[in-house]
Design an enzyme around this catalytic site. Structure first.
Site, PDB file in Angstrom:
ATOM      1  N   GLN A  18      34.552  46.015  35.161  1.00 44.30           N
ATOM      2  CA  GLN A  18      35.692  45.680  34.462  1.00 44.30           C
ATOM      3  C   GLN A  18      35.834  45.010  33.088  1.00 44.30           C
ATOM      4  O   GLN A  18      36.532  45.153  32.242  1.00 44.30           O
ATOM      5  CB  GLN A  18      36.272  44.588  35.336  1.00 44.30           C
ATOM      6  CG  GLN A  18      37.682  44.325  35.423  1.00 44.30           C
ATOM      7  CD  GLN A  18      38.031  42.797  35.689  1.00 44.30           C
ATOM      8  OE1 GLN A  18      37.456  42.058  35.169  1.00 44.30           O
ATOM      9  NE2 GLN A  18      38.985  42.576  36.725  1.00 44.30           N
ATOM     10  N   GLN A  44      45.562  37.240  31.703  1.00 48.49           N
ATOM     11  CA  GLN A  44      45.723  36.511  30.481  1.00 48.49           C
ATOM     12  C   GLN A  44      47.145  36.763  29.805  1.00 48.49           C
ATOM     13  O   GLN A  44      47.092  37.873  29.540  1.00 48.49           O
ATOM     14  CB  GLN A  44      44.381  36.294  29.555  1.00 48.49           C
ATOM     15  CG  GLN A  44      44.190  35.248  28.724  1.00 48.49           C
ATOM     16  CD  GLN A  44      42.876  35.004  28.208  1.00 48.49           C
ATOM     17  OE1 GLN A  44      41.794  35.765  29.036  1.00 48.49           O
ATOM     18  NE2 GLN A  44      42.478  34.415  27.115  1.00 48.49           N
ATOM     19  N   ARG A  60      32.962  33.734  32.620  1.00 48.62           N
ATOM     20  CA  ARG A  60      33.739  35.070  32.117  1.00 48.62           C
ATOM     21  C   ARG A  60      34.291  34.970  30.704  1.00 48.62           C
ATOM     22  O   ARG A  60      34.266  35.456  29.989  1.00 48.62           O
ATOM     23  CB  ARG A  60      34.457  35.742  33.221  1.00 48.62           C
ATOM     24  CG  ARG A  60      35.124  37.130  32.771  1.00 48.62           C
ATOM     25  CD  ARG A  60      36.074  37.560  34.038  1.00 48.62           C
ATOM     26  NE  ARG A  60      36.328  38.790  33.806  1.00 48.62           N
ATOM     27  CZ  ARG A  60      37.750  39.020  33.459  1.00 48.62           C
ATOM     28  NH1 ARG A  60      38.587  38.194  32.660  1.00 48.62           N
ATOM     29  NH2 ARG A  60      38.259  40.248  33.288  1.00 48.62           N
ATOM     30  N   SER A 114      43.168  42.198  35.256  1.00 49.61           N
ATOM     31  CA  SER A 114      41.875  41.928  34.593  1.00 49.61           C
ATOM     32  C   SER A 114      41.375  40.298  35.337  1.00 49.61           C
ATOM     33  O   SER A 114      41.073  40.434  36.509  1.00 49.61           O
ATOM     34  CB  SER A 114      42.465  41.574  33.082  1.00 49.61           C
ATOM     35  OG  SER A 114      41.056  41.200  32.382  1.00 49.61           O
ATOM     36  N   LEU A 115      41.517  39.301  34.863  1.00 46.47           N
ATOM     37  CA  LEU A 115      41.172  37.966  35.530  1.00 46.47           C
ATOM     38  C   LEU A 115      41.838  37.945  36.655  1.00 46.47           C
ATOM     39  O   LEU A 115      41.450  37.493  37.761  1.00 46.47           O
ATOM     40  CB  LEU A 115      41.338  36.811  34.524  1.00 46.47           C
ATOM     41  CG  LEU A 115      42.876  36.183  34.549  1.00 46.47           C
ATOM     42  CD1 LEU A 115      42.821  35.196  35.788  1.00 46.47           C
ATOM     43  CD2 LEU A 115      43.049  35.642  33.165  1.00 46.47           C
ATOM     44  N   HIS A 161      38.159  44.402  27.105  1.00 43.36           N
ATOM     45  CA  HIS A 161      37.992  45.557  27.746  1.00 43.36           C
ATOM     46  C   HIS A 161      37.559  46.714  26.765  1.00 43.36           C
ATOM     47  O   HIS A 161      38.310  47.885  26.694  1.00 43.36           O
ATOM     48  CB  HIS A 161      39.301  45.839  28.670  1.00 43.36           C
ATOM     49  CG  HIS A 161      39.482  44.641  29.638  1.00 43.36           C
ATOM     50  ND1 HIS A 161      38.957  44.798  30.568  1.00 43.36           N
ATOM     51  CD2 HIS A 161      40.623  43.554  29.665  1.00 43.36           C
ATOM     52  CE1 HIS A 161      39.399  43.784  31.415  1.00 43.36           C
ATOM     53  NE2 HIS A 161      40.364  43.195  30.790  1.00 43.36           N
TER      54      HIS A 161
END
Length: 313
Positions: free
Chosen positions: A252, A10, A119, A94-95, A203
């Site tokens: 995660q 992102q 998510r 991340s994603l 996170h």
């Protein structure tokens, strides 16, 4: 030459991303159509026409970024490129880890789109708007960032969220704690501390409700063994076991993205060429800080044709 494919997270989104790929490559257009169908949403129209505010919403940005990455992958595969034949590792920020898993065959495209929609929505809803924040610490290393987070917490959530690169760590948590950390940052070695324009504190422990939502969503999804090892964010080590992948994807959500260590792992294990597959050039810039590693982006038709020529040569 040992090659790794990495997939952006992102922040790399922009109105218009992927439109050139869809126009130039029927295989790329088919990916956007499949994602639209999986989500029952004209996400591709939002990606190409905006408005930017709607695209930036976490629940839209996450599947949209994955779609661009997978569109580039499918177009590349039509040139004769084979991921398991050419690439030693995949990883995603991340994603982007979901994009890496879809690219390597561990997740189907439709499941990946639906998971990222869930998510994004769950991460957005985990903390009321305005109560969380993130800040980038420039010039500080991870131990300094962790000491700063502890000093600023005063009983509130404040922790290192992304260890992105040498001298670039992002902290996440309760807004009041992050604001204290920004004020204290120079005393802990940071050259600069900048609040990030994000809609939620990703996170960190405040994301626990989102982690629970992802555990439920992932429980119903088929995960296969990837055709190449995926270097997991929370481990900075490769995994291939489907159940381990499922576990790490849940971890995660609240865990730190260990991207600096991921890049170091790849370099230490012989990778000397990285391709950032998807929108933007954020990971390309980070990778170029590593000695002996060449990095290129694959997000436009021109970049894809250049990569195909190099990979298939």
């Amino acid at each position: 030459m040992s090659i790794a494919f990495v997939f952006p997270g992102q922040g790399s989104q922009a109105v218009g991303m992927g439109a050139g790929l869809a126009q130039a490559f029927p295989a790329a257009k088919a990916v956007f159509d499949e994602v639209d169908e999986a989500l029952d949403q004209k996400l591709s129209t939002l990606m190409w026409e905006g408005p930017e505010g709607d695209l930036t919403l976490t629940e839209n940005a996450q599947p949209a970024l994955m779609a661009v990455s997978l569109a580039a992958m499918r177009a590349l595969e039509k040139t004769g490129f084979s991921l398991p034949d050419k690439v030693a590792y995949v990883a995603g920020h991340s994603l982007g880890e979901y994009s890496a898993l879809a690219a390597s065959g561990a997740l189907s495209l439709a499941d990946t789109a639906r998971l990222l929609k869930i998510r994004g929505k769950a991460m957005q809803e985990a903390v009321p708007v305005g109560e969380g924040a993130m800040a980038a610490l420039l010039g500080a290393d991870l131990p300094q960032a962790q000491e700063l987070a502890e000093a600023a917490s005063e009983g509130e959530c404040c922790q290192a969220a992304n260890d992105n690169a040498p001298g670039q760590v992002v902290i996440s948590g309760k807004k009041t704690a992050i604001e204290r950390a920004v004020a204290l940052a120079p005393k802990f070695g940071a050259r600069r501390a900048v609040l990030l324009p994000v809609s939620a504190p990703f996170h960190c422990a405040l994301m626990q409700p989102a982690a629970e939502a992802m555990a439920a969503a992932l429980a119903d999804v088929t995960i296969s063994e990837p055709c190449v090892p995926v270097v997991a964010n929370v481990l900075a080590e490769p995994i291939t076991d489907p159940e381990a992948i499922r576990t790490r994807l849940v971890e995660q959500v609240t865990g730190m993205v260990r991207w600096r260590e991921t890049m170091q792992f790849l370099a230490n294990n012989g990778v000397d060429k990285m391709y950032e597959v998807g929108a933007g050039r954020v990971l390309t810039g980070m990778a170029r800080r590593l000695d002996g590693v060449d990095a290129s982006s694959v997000g436009t038709p021109e970049e894809l044709e250049s990569a195909a020529a190099a990979l298939n040569g």
